[in-house]
Write an enzyme that holds these catalytic residues in place. Structure first.
Site, PDB file in Angstrom:
ATOM      1  N   ASP A 175      -9.740  -2.979  -6.175  1.00 13.54           N
ATOM      2  CA  ASP A 175      -9.150  -2.325  -4.999  1.00 13.54           C
ATOM      3  C   ASP A 175      -9.829  -0.974  -4.767  1.00 13.54           C
ATOM      4  O   ASP A 175      -9.757  -0.093  -5.624  1.00 13.54           O
ATOM      5  CB  ASP A 175      -7.652  -2.128  -5.241  1.00 13.54           C
ATOM      6  CG  ASP A 175      -6.905  -1.603  -4.016  1.00 13.54           C
ATOM      7  OD1 ASP A 175      -7.545  -1.008  -3.127  1.00 13.54           O
ATOM      8  OD2 ASP A 175      -5.672  -1.781  -3.961  1.00 13.54           O
ATOM      9  N   HIS A 222      -8.034  -4.468  -1.304  1.00 17.55           N
ATOM     10  CA  HIS A 222      -6.824  -3.754  -0.886  1.00 17.55           C
ATOM     11  C   HIS A 222      -6.142  -4.536   0.230  1.00 17.55           C
ATOM     12  O   HIS A 222      -6.681  -4.685   1.331  1.00 17.55           O
ATOM     13  CB  HIS A 222      -7.191  -2.350  -0.398  1.00 17.55           C
ATOM     14  CG  HIS A 222      -5.998  -1.474  -0.148  1.00 17.55           C
ATOM     15  ND1 HIS A 222      -5.214  -0.980  -1.163  1.00 17.55           N
ATOM     16  CD2 HIS A 222      -5.442  -1.024   1.014  1.00 17.55           C
ATOM     17  CE1 HIS A 222      -4.238  -0.244  -0.649  1.00 17.55           C
ATOM     18  NE2 HIS A 222      -4.349  -0.264   0.665  1.00 17.55           N
ATOM     19  N   SER A 228       0.837  -1.202   0.000  1.00 21.81           N
ATOM     20  CA  SER A 228       0.000   0.000   0.000  1.00 21.81           C
ATOM     21  C   SER A 228       0.876   1.257   0.000  1.00 21.81           C
ATOM     22  O   SER A 228       1.631   1.495  -0.934  1.00 21.81           O
ATOM     23  CB  SER A 228      -0.954  -0.044   1.198  1.00 21.81           C
ATOM     24  OG  SER A 228      -1.882   1.026   1.163  1.00 21.81           O
TER      25      SER A 228
END
EC number: 3.1.1.-
Length: 412
Positions: A337, A366, A211
């Site tokens: 996502d 995600h 991320s």
């Protein structure tokens, strides 16, 4: 005819002359399950899309079969938001005995590295050449996040040394300056890589960013070119375009599920370090932010010297920097996502780049990528790390560019 037959059965079952409603409910339930399973098997499992230049593509297809195999998301939670949420709620937490190290930064700040290593590795008996996996967590994460613990556990099982780079303040330590961290600033990561390469100069180093950590890895590679000191990079659920990310997070459902809770956690970090931060900005105003965009406007862009939030987002988006990357990096993203919309992925740039490969699954959310009926343990992310790390450490001669220089080599 089949439809009329089913309709007759339902009408007959629902008729009072035929007894209780239990048979009708059972039939409806069975029909619902059949339709659900039919949809799953027809639409959900898919092979990921692999986008890369010819040499990198051939390397991945040969050494990382996971990149061309069908991905089977967990049957009962394959939707992107569910994958994202259930990963947090359900995954176990392996016990990792970390050894913490405090690093001081040139601007007077500090952050923690958490090291994990086996006392002896049969895979690599010489500790000076034992491969190292450097992990960078998400925006408010640390070495204690379940997804980090699982990746560290995987690295240890594969015989590598693992080290987690915790962004400033994310392990509870006090901020010594007004700056925490931002996606465009790679100074702390540069400090980490130089520190590791100084201590283990003969060990190959793979950076794995998840991320926010993935954004840092991509921006670091774009900034350092061939002098990054890494044999390769790996990103998972990296957000390629900050503008697209905040737009997606501000849709009603995503705002409720992700944006507001994440912003609240970041505001607590700012409030906890009021003493250092209030010297340069209005802390009370900053912590009233209710979205990531508001906090970036009131705190991040100010703390790191940007004119405004838009200038910061432009500087932090790796989407426009693919051409500057000269170290092989595999980038795992899911098309569903909620943090990184599929339209933000640099498909054309990756296809032309010798060094950047995109691995795009249809599902995964995600930092989700849950698979199997009982996804408590390892998931797709672990398999990607296992195969990719083995490929780059054991077959680096086949990588585009034949590996990377160290930071010191880049200065010569």
């Amino acid at each position: 005819m089949e439809y009329l037959h089913i309709t007759k059965m339902l009408s007959s079952s629902l008729s009072p002359q035929n007894g209780t409603w239990s048979d009708a409910i059972s039939l409806l339930l069975a029909l619902g399950i059949a339709l659900y399973l039919g949809y799953y098997w027809a639409c959900v499992p898919q092979r990921p899309r692999l986008v890369a230049g010819p040499q990198f593509l051939a390397f991945l297809e040969q050494h990382c079969p996971v990149t061309v195999e069908t991905f089977y998301p967990t049957l009962w939670c394959f939707e992107g938001r569910l994958q994202t949420i259930f990963r947090v709620l359900l995954q176990s937490q392996p016990v990792i005995p970390y050894r913490s190290e405090v690093l001081q930064t040139p601007d007077g700040g500090q952050f923690l590295l958490d090291w994990a290593e086996q006392p002896y590795s049969s895979h690599c008996p010489d500790p000076t050449t034992q491969p190292i996996v450097l992990l960078l967590p998400g925006i408010s994460g640390s070495s204690q996040e379940p997804y980090i613990l699982h990746l560290v556990d995987q690295a240890l099982k594969d015989g590598y040394r693992a080290v987690v780079f915790n962004n400033r303040g994310c392990r509870g330590e006090e901020l010594l300056t007004h700056r925490a961290y931002c996606a465009s600033n790679t100074e702390d990561l540069e400090t980490v890589v130089k520190h590791i390469k100084h201590r283990y100069s003969r060990a190959p180093l793979l950076a794995v960013g998840i991320s926010f950590g993935g954004i840092l890895v991509l921006n670091y590679l774009a900034r350092t070119g061939k002098a990054g000191g890494l044999v390769a990079g790996l990103t998972m659920s990296a957000c390629w375009d900050s503008f697209e990310t905040v737009d997606s997070l501000e849709t009603p459902l995503n705002s409720l599920l992700f944006n507001q809770p994440l912003t609240a956690g970041l505001c607590r970090l700012v409030a906890r370090n009021r003493k250092s931060i209030e010297k340069v900005l209005d802390v009370d105003f900053a912590i009233k932010a209710r979205t990531i965009r508001q906090l970036d406007e009131r705190y991040t862009s100010v703390a790191f010297g940007y004119k405004d939030c838009a200038a910061y987002y432009h500087a932090s988006s790796p989407r426009t920097k693919v051409d500057a990357i000269c170290t092989p990096v595999l980038c795992l993203n899911a098309a569903d996502d909620p943090f990184s919309p599929v339209q933000a992925l640099p498909l054309q740039a990756a296809q032309k780049s010798p060094y950047v490969a995109l691995l795009i699954t249809a599902r995964g959310g995600h930092i989700g990528f849950l698979e199997g009926l009982l996804p408590w343990q390892h998931c797709y992310m672990n398999r990607v790390l296992h195969q990719y790390a083995r490929a780059v450490f054991q077959h680096s001669v086949g990588l585009p560019g034949l590996g990377a220089l160290t930071p010191e080599d880049g200065k010569s």
